[in-house]
Motif scaffolding. Structure first.
Motif, short mmCIF file in Angstrom:
data_model
loop_
_atom_site.label_atom_id
_atom_site.label_comp_id
_atom_site.label_asym_id
_atom_site.label_seq_id
_atom_site.Cartn_x
_atom_site.Cartn_y
_atom_site.Cartn_z
N UNK A 213 96.47 -72.53 0.94
CA UNK A 213 94.91 -72.35 -0.51
C UNK A 213 94.05 -71.49 0.86
N UNK A 214 93.80 -70.81 -0.02
CA UNK A 214 92.20 -69.65 1.30
C UNK A 214 90.96 -69.91 0.27
N UNK A 215 90.02 -70.20 1.33
CA UNK A 215 88.48 -69.98 1.43
C UNK A 215 87.89 -68.80 1.34
N UNK A 216 87.08 -68.60 0.21
CA UNK A 216 86.69 -67.59 -0.16
C UNK A 216 85.17 -67.79 -0.24
N UNK A 217 83.62 -67.09 -0.56
CA UNK A 217 82.36 -67.59 -0.17
C UNK A 217 82.50 -66.42 -1.43
N UNK A 245 95.31 -69.14 9.14
CA UNK A 245 95.72 -68.24 8.90
C UNK A 245 94.02 -67.40 8.75
N UNK A 246 93.35 -65.96 9.66
CA UNK A 246 92.45 -65.33 8.87
C UNK A 246 92.39 -64.24 8.59
N UNK A 252 83.06 -68.06 6.29
CA UNK A 252 84.01 -68.63 6.21
C UNK A 252 84.49 -67.95 4.34
N UNK A 253 85.11 -66.78 4.63
CA UNK A 253 85.80 -65.86 4.45
C UNK A 253 87.17 -65.40 5.12
N UNK A 254 88.13 -65.89 3.63
CA UNK A 254 89.69 -64.95 3.83
C UNK A 254 90.30 -66.12 4.33
#
Length: 476
Positions: A213-217, A245-246, A252-254
């Motif tokens: 899962x990856x969080x994007x704005x 992992x960033x 809170x992007x990527x």
């Protein structure tokens, strides 16, 4: 009393009628979009669209979740409303989560969704799911956004790649009269606390949709083929422990997670929702799960594109200077032993320059003949090499005079191996070196690579990154 019951019944009927009308309207918009923009529909989706077109939107569909999460006592029962799309028919490789609210100035959500899909190949699209949470309590705004999303991304919704959800306000905890930590004004505390809850609900919904899962704005631009780059990084980390992992250094992007960690993270955000902003909580979560250091990769895959914050429309022009939109490719950096004869400053050792993580080698003022050496575990064919020295903060700590060489005929013990002969590929310019088509310029299999200082300098030297791309290996 009889009149009150009558009015309550009428209100329920009107509410149901409005929901039904919205469902019919969105379905109509989907089909209109398909007829108008049929040429844009990916060929591989057309059969899927024919098979599923009559089953897609059901605004009255709710899914119940937050049951059996971790080992917390007292499960939290909550209902998600599908505004567009249906439950995924199969598990994907990566879910991309977005949470969006109404902004006073600007709206970037549609551009963000467009960037996700446009920057992905059809093969990559098969492996992703995009979940958009409309987290505003303004139902008119939510309805308008659903219509816009359905008009522009109809075939992605019908193909099962895009889902739009909403959590009713009734399921939110208290958002007024919260603790004013960090001397934040009351409205700021309410905004960031609600944002924590928004993210918790979104994370929990996505927990079983994919492996990662990856969080994007909702105001982000994506790099070309970002999924391929993410997969390459995940593969390179096999066997090593990580929580986060960033792929961007902003907000809170990527931020990438294993999907099995999402329920715990969702509970964590809910438990401490009024304590601090979400990006601070994420740091604590990572540390509690024993990942003490940031693992961030460069170049960044996601860029902040909004000019106005979702909080009061304030200006927010932050940009990630490590972002590269076109021709992005994660280097291979095959296994190697690293060594230098330079005087290393503190713990900025040689290994940090060869890592794709955001760290670097730092040595005290080098002299003529000093070197930074790489001895590969196996002979390799190299297609491209890129070396960057210096940083934004220390722009003069570059290699002012140097060359890059590759070597063969390795000698010595495993601990002190080196090559007997070297071929110079070129000189550094303005602290950087880059060369392509190396396999056509070097006729031998490469055992070693070194950065050679050709003239003493008074400035210290930062080697920010060494990137090596390989072509077919000799024994393949």
């Amino acid at each position: 009393r009889h009149n009150l019951k009558y009015f309550d019944k009428m209100r329920c009927l009107r509410k149901r009628s409005a929901v039904s009308f919205l469902g019919i309207l969105v379905v109509c918009l989907l089909f209109m979009n398909l007829y108008i923009e049929d040429s844009y529909v990916l060929e591989g989706d057309k059969q899927l669209i024919r098979e599923t077109a009559t089953h897609q939107l059901n605004p009255e569909r709710y899914v119940h979740s937050f049951k059996d999460l971790s080992n917390f006592s007292g499960s939290i029962n909550i209902s998600y409303r599908y505004l567009a799309g249906t439950p995924l028919p199969r598990k994907r490789y990566l879910t991309i989560g977005l949470s969006s609210v109404k902004r006073r100035k600007g709206n970037y959500l549609l551009e963000t969704i467009k960037s996700i899909f446009e920057q992905s190949s059809y093969e990559e699209l098969k492996e992703i799911a995009v979940v958009v949470q409309l987290a505003d309590f303004d139902s008119a705004w939510c309805e308008g956004m659903v219509q816009d999303i359905s008009q522009k991304f109809a075939h992605h919704i019908i193909a099962g790649r895009l889902i739009v959800i909403h959590v009713p306000e009734d399921y939110y905890p208290v958002l007024d009269g919260l603790k004013r930590n960090y001397n934040d004004p009351e409205d700021r505390v309410k905004f960031r606390s609600k944002q924590n809850v928004d993210y918790a609900f979104l994370l929990n919904f996505c927990a079983n949709l994919s492996d990662y899962y990856v969080m994007l704005e909702d105001d982000v631009r994506c790099s070309k083929n970002f999924l391929t780059a993410v997969k390459k990084v995940i593969t390179s980390r096999e066997g090593s422990y990580w929580v986060t992992l960033e792929f961007s250094k902003l907000g809170y992007i990527g931020k990438l997670y294993h999907s099995h960690d999402l329920p715990r993270l969702a509970h964590f955000l809910l438990m401490f929702y009024q304590e601090m902003p979400c990006d601070w909580l994420l740091i604590h979560f990572r540390g509690l799960l024993a990942q003490k250091e940031v693992i961030r990769f460069k170049p960044s895959l996601f860029q902040h594109m909004g000019y106005y914050s979702s909080y009061k429309g304030a200006e927010n022009k932050l940009k990630d200077d490590d972002f590269e939109e076109e021709s992005f490719d994660i280097p291979d950096n095959p296994p190697a032993n690293l060594h230098t004869n330079m005087n290393v400053f503190e713990n900025y050792e040689a290994s940090k320059a060869y890592s794709s993580i955001d760290e670097y080698f730092w040595g005290k003022a080098p002299s003529t003949g000093d070197f930074y050496g790489i001895v590969f575990e196996k002979p390799i064919k190299i297609s491209k090499i890129k070396v960057v020295t210096g940083t934004e903060d220390r722009q003069n700590d570059i290699l002012h005079h140097g060359a890059l060489e590759v070597g063969e005929k390795i000698v010595g013990s495993k601990k002190g191996r080196q090559c007997t002969t070297y071929l110079r590929l070129g000189e550094f310019k303005n602290g950087n070196f880059e060369i392509t088509d190396v396999e056509h310029k070097v006729l031998f299999d490469i055992n070693c690579m070194r950065i050679l200082v050709t003239k003493s300098q008074k400035e210290w030297l930062i080697i920010r990154s060494i990137s090596v791309w390989t072509s077919q290996t000799p024994n393949q």
